[in-house]
Design an enzyme around this catalytic site. Structure first.
Site, PDB file in Angstrom:
ATOM      1  N   THR A 196       5.850   9.061  10.159  1.00 33.51           N
ATOM      2  CA  THR A 196       6.467   7.738   9.959  1.00 33.51           C
ATOM      3  C   THR A 196       6.246   7.224   8.543  1.00 33.51           C
ATOM      4  O   THR A 196       6.908   6.290   8.114  1.00 33.51           O
ATOM      5  CB  THR A 196       5.882   6.688  10.932  1.00 33.51           C
ATOM      6  OG1 THR A 196       4.471   6.578  10.691  1.00 33.51           O
ATOM      7  CG2 THR A 196       6.127   7.065  12.367  1.00 33.51           C
TER       8      THR A 196
ATOM      9  N   ARG B  55       0.848  -1.207   0.000  1.00 31.54           N
ATOM     10  CA  ARG B  55       0.000   0.000   0.000  1.00 31.54           C
ATOM     11  C   ARG B  55       0.874   1.245   0.000  1.00 31.54           C
ATOM     12  O   ARG B  55       2.000   1.228   0.505  1.00 31.54           O
ATOM     13  CB  ARG B  55      -0.951   0.009   1.195  1.00 31.54           C
ATOM     14  CG  ARG B  55      -0.304   0.206   2.564  1.00 31.54           C
ATOM     15  CD  ARG B  55      -0.220   1.653   3.001  1.00 31.54           C
ATOM     16  NE  ARG B  55       0.154   1.774   4.407  1.00 31.54           N
ATOM     17  CZ  ARG B  55       1.072   2.596   4.849  1.00 31.54           C
ATOM     18  NH1 ARG B  55       1.775   3.341   4.032  1.00 31.54           N
ATOM     19  NH2 ARG B  55       1.330   2.671   6.157  1.00 31.54           N
TER      20      ARG B  55
ATOM     21  N   ARG C 259      -5.369   5.761   0.586  1.00 34.04           N
ATOM     22  CA  ARG C 259      -4.503   4.612   0.845  1.00 34.04           C
ATOM     23  C   ARG C 259      -4.746   3.681  -0.333  1.00 34.04           C
ATOM     24  O   ARG C 259      -5.853   3.160  -0.490  1.00 34.04           O
ATOM     25  CB  ARG C 259      -4.867   3.919   2.159  1.00 34.04           C
ATOM     26  CG  ARG C 259      -4.489   4.725   3.413  1.00 34.04           C
ATOM     27  CD  ARG C 259      -2.989   4.678   3.615  1.00 34.04           C
ATOM     28  NE  ARG C 259      -2.480   5.500   4.692  1.00 34.04           N
ATOM     29  CZ  ARG C 259      -2.182   5.054   5.909  1.00 34.04           C
ATOM     30  NH1 ARG C 259      -2.399   3.807   6.237  1.00 34.04           N
ATOM     31  NH2 ARG C 259      -1.646   5.860   6.803  1.00 34.04           N
TER      32      ARG C 259
ATOM     33  N   ARG D  70       4.535  -7.148  12.770  1.00 31.24           N
ATOM     34  CA  ARG D  70       3.325  -6.657  13.432  1.00 31.24           C
ATOM     35  C   ARG D  70       2.341  -7.813  13.540  1.00 31.24           C
ATOM     36  O   ARG D  70       2.514  -8.853  12.915  1.00 31.24           O
ATOM     37  CB  ARG D  70       2.659  -5.540  12.609  1.00 31.24           C
ATOM     38  CG  ARG D  70       3.605  -4.446  12.194  1.00 31.24           C
ATOM     39  CD  ARG D  70       2.903  -3.216  11.701  1.00 31.24           C
ATOM     40  NE  ARG D  70       1.903  -3.448  10.682  1.00 31.24           N
ATOM     41  CZ  ARG D  70       1.059  -2.511  10.245  1.00 31.24           C
ATOM     42  NH1 ARG D  70       1.094  -1.311  10.746  1.00 31.24           N
ATOM     43  NH2 ARG D  70       0.183  -2.773   9.301  1.00 31.24           N
TER      44      ARG D  70
ATOM     45  N   CYS E  38       1.065  11.136   9.153  1.00 27.46           N
ATOM     46  CA  CYS E  38       2.005  10.700  10.187  1.00 27.46           C
ATOM     47  C   CYS E  38       3.418  10.756   9.607  1.00 27.46           C
ATOM     48  O   CYS E  38       3.668  10.214   8.524  1.00 27.46           O
ATOM     49  CB  CYS E  38       1.668   9.271  10.609  1.00 27.46           C
ATOM     50  SG  CYS E  38       2.738   8.656  11.920  1.00 27.46           S
TER      51      CYS E  38
ATOM     52  N   GLU F 180      -1.248  -2.155  12.825  1.00 20.24           N
ATOM     53  CA  GLU F 180      -0.496  -1.398  13.828  1.00 20.24           C
ATOM     54  C   GLU F 180      -0.941  -1.753  15.258  1.00 20.24           C
ATOM     55  O   GLU F 180      -2.133  -1.801  15.535  1.00 20.24           O
ATOM     56  CB  GLU F 180      -0.751   0.098  13.557  1.00 20.24           C
ATOM     57  CG  GLU F 180      -0.009   1.062  14.435  1.00 20.24           C
ATOM     58  CD  GLU F 180       1.444   1.222  14.029  1.00 20.24           C
ATOM     59  OE1 GLU F 180       1.791   0.959  12.871  1.00 20.24           O
ATOM     60  OE2 GLU F 180       2.237   1.603  14.906  1.00 20.24           O
TER      61      GLU F 180
ATOM     62  N   ARG G 213       4.061   0.673   2.458  1.00 18.65           N
ATOM     63  CA  ARG G 213       4.256  -0.505   3.305  1.00 18.65           C
ATOM     64  C   ARG G 213       3.978  -1.728   2.448  1.00 18.65           C
ATOM     65  O   ARG G 213       2.869  -1.874   1.912  1.00 18.65           O
ATOM     66  CB  ARG G 213       3.326  -0.494   4.521  1.00 18.65           C
ATOM     67  CG  ARG G 213       3.524  -1.708   5.423  1.00 18.65           C
ATOM     68  CD  ARG G 213       2.499  -1.772   6.535  1.00 18.65           C
ATOM     69  NE  ARG G 213       2.673  -0.712   7.500  1.00 18.65           N
ATOM     70  CZ  ARG G 213       3.581  -0.703   8.473  1.00 18.65           C
ATOM     71  NH1 ARG G 213       4.422  -1.714   8.583  1.00 18.65           N
ATOM     72  NH2 ARG G 213       3.643   0.297   9.307  1.00 18.65           N
TER      73      ARG G 213
ATOM     74  N   GLU H 101      -6.582   7.741   7.372  1.00 20.30           N
ATOM     75  CA  GLU H 101      -5.516   8.571   7.969  1.00 20.30           C
ATOM     76  C   GLU H 101      -4.919   9.540   6.943  1.00 20.30           C
ATOM     77  O   GLU H 101      -4.404  10.606   7.291  1.00 20.30           O
ATOM     78  CB  GLU H 101      -4.420   7.691   8.574  1.00 20.30           C
ATOM     79  CG  GLU H 101      -3.338   8.490   9.270  1.00 20.30           C
ATOM     80  CD  GLU H 101      -2.283   7.634   9.943  1.00 20.30           C
ATOM     81  OE1 GLU H 101      -2.618   6.899  10.879  1.00 20.30           O
ATOM     82  OE2 GLU H 101      -1.109   7.714   9.518  1.00 20.30           O
TER      83      GLU H 101
HETATM   84  C1  CIR Z   1       1.981   6.985  17.730  1.00 22.98           C
HETATM   85  O1  CIR Z   1       2.517   8.086  17.873  1.00 22.98           O
HETATM   86  O2  CIR Z   1       2.320   5.990  18.369  1.00 22.98           O
HETATM   87  C2  CIR Z   1       0.842   6.864  16.771  1.00 22.98           C
HETATM   88  N1  CIR Z   1       0.521   8.138  16.239  1.00 22.98           N
HETATM   89  C3  CIR Z   1       1.144   5.880  15.652  1.00 22.98           C
HETATM   90  C4  CIR Z   1       2.465   6.052  14.996  1.00 22.98           C
HETATM   91  C5  CIR Z   1       2.668   5.062  13.876  1.00 22.98           C
HETATM   92  N2  CIR Z   1       2.220   5.569  12.644  1.00 22.98           N
HETATM   93  C6  CIR Z   1       1.110   5.182  11.994  1.00 22.98           C
HETATM   94  O3  CIR Z   1       0.350   4.310  12.391  1.00 22.98           O
HETATM   95  N3  CIR Z   1       0.870   5.769  10.840  1.00 22.98           N
END
Ligand code: CIR
Length: 345
Positions: free
Chosen positions: A262, A115, A218, A298, A260, A303, A269, A214
């Site tokens: 990350t 994705r 996606r 994971r 995010c 997540e 991913r 998010e």
């Molecule tokens: C955290 O700060 O733990 C969450 N906002 C998740 C961080 C990982 N990123 C995500 O799932 N896109």
């Protein structure tokens, strides 16, 4: 000007890097759309178990708040100070014919999924978007998917059209995505859910687009097989078509811009669900291999979920400063090594 108080147990990167000097400089600022540092760090403040704790409200958050986002990006993505991202996606995908079959006996890999996250450059990101613009995003995606080629053609399901019980039914059948978790909730991403959210799915369900989760989009390619390069190449074809219709938020340094931090860079991913009955009891070996190939383990629920019945979700950890095709090749090499280890036990 005191820094807002993070929970004493919080180990979030935002807490580690938000010094009084950075807070003093950034707290009076806002992006042209009105996104502030205070809004960006709400998730970290409200969730003591955040790992990161900050979200971007629009593309310009990355430059306006770079003094806090850059150190977090360096730490999470393990990149040097002068990172940049050059995507190598084109419609053909991997330029070699394909990668060697990973699991010809169908003994280990249950499914492959690749994705990417994308946001439309014209609009604020989900935690800061106005409901009118969220609907506009959905409408632009709705128009764009009508022009997909036959192989990827399908239908768009708007969650607005579902009753609560139909929504529940679609969630059970994984044909809808649920409201985001408490991290996304604190950031404002769940506002007005399920309004203007929806899923496009190709006829065979192997190509999907989640809209206004998010990130605005996606884009997902998946199938119940071990054909990683086939799945990746289909994603590239879909993405190529969508890119002619939609303009994605992109920056030369940060790559594709996402809610995010990350996810920036390739915003990709790529992973598999894999059954590893022996390595489940020898986690040290598995962890060593995943670290060596820069992979992440994971649970199969995504997540922050746990591993069940020996089925692991193994995916790339690196996303920034690495071309997409190399992500796939590294994942392939790592999975080949993991399968060898499983066989040898
Ligand atoms: C955290 O700060 O733990 C969450 N906002 C998740 C961080 C990982 N990123 C995500 O799932 N896109």
């Amino acid at each position: 000007m005191d820094i807002p108080k993070f929970h004493p147990d919080s180990r979030a990167l935002v807490k580690q890097y938000l010094t009084p000097a950075i807070y003093k400089q950034l707290s009076p600022l806002e992006t042209p759309s009105g996104f502030t540092l205070k809004a960006a760090i709400q998730s970290g403040l409200k969730n003591p178990d955040s790992h990161i704790g900050i979200y971007a409200g629009d593309a310009l958050s990355y430059s306006v708040f770079s003094r806090i986002l850059d150190p977090i990006i360096h730490a999470y993505h393990a990149v040097g100070k002068t990172f940049e991202h050059s995507p190598d996606l084109d419609q053909t995908g991997l330029d070699q014919p394909s990668l060697a079959p990973l699991d010809p006996g169908k003994d280990f890999i249950l499914s492959c999924r690749v994705r990417v996250a994308r946001n439309l450059s014209e609009f604020c990101f989900p935690c800061h978007i106005h409901s009118r613009d969220r609907a506009r995003v959905a409408s632009l995606v709705f128009d764009a998917v009508k022009k997909l080629p036959q192989e990827l053609a399908g239908s768009y399901l708007s969650f607005n059209d579902l009753s609560p019980s139909q929504m529940q039914d679609h969630l059970t059948r994984k044909q809808a995505f649920p409201k985001g978790d408490r991290f996304q909730d604190a950031a404002g991403i769940n506002r007005d859910f399920p309004d203007a959210r929806g899923i496009f799915a190709s006829q065979d369900n192997n190509f999907m687009i989640w809209v206004n989760e998010e990130d605005h989009l996606r884009i997902i390619s998946m199938e119940a097989s071990a054909d990683l390069s086939g799945v990746f190449n289909r994603l590239c074809r879909g993405l190529g078509h969508l890119s002619t219709q939609l303009e994605f938020a992109f920056d030369k340094r940060y790559g594709f811009l996402t809610s995010c931090p990350t996810n920036i860079g390739s915003a990709m991913r790529a992973g598999v669900h894999i059954r590893l009955r022996k390595l489940e009891k020898n986690k040290g070996i598995l962890e060593k291999l995943t670290a060596q190939y820069q992979l992440q383990i994971r649970g199969t629920g995504g997540e922050k979920t746990s591993v069940e019945k020996g089925i692991f979700d193994i995916s790339n950890k690196q996303r920034l400063g690495i071309p997409e095709s190399l992500i796939i090749q590294n994942l392939h090499a790592g999975l080949a090594a993991i399968i060898e280890a499983e066989k040898s036990l």
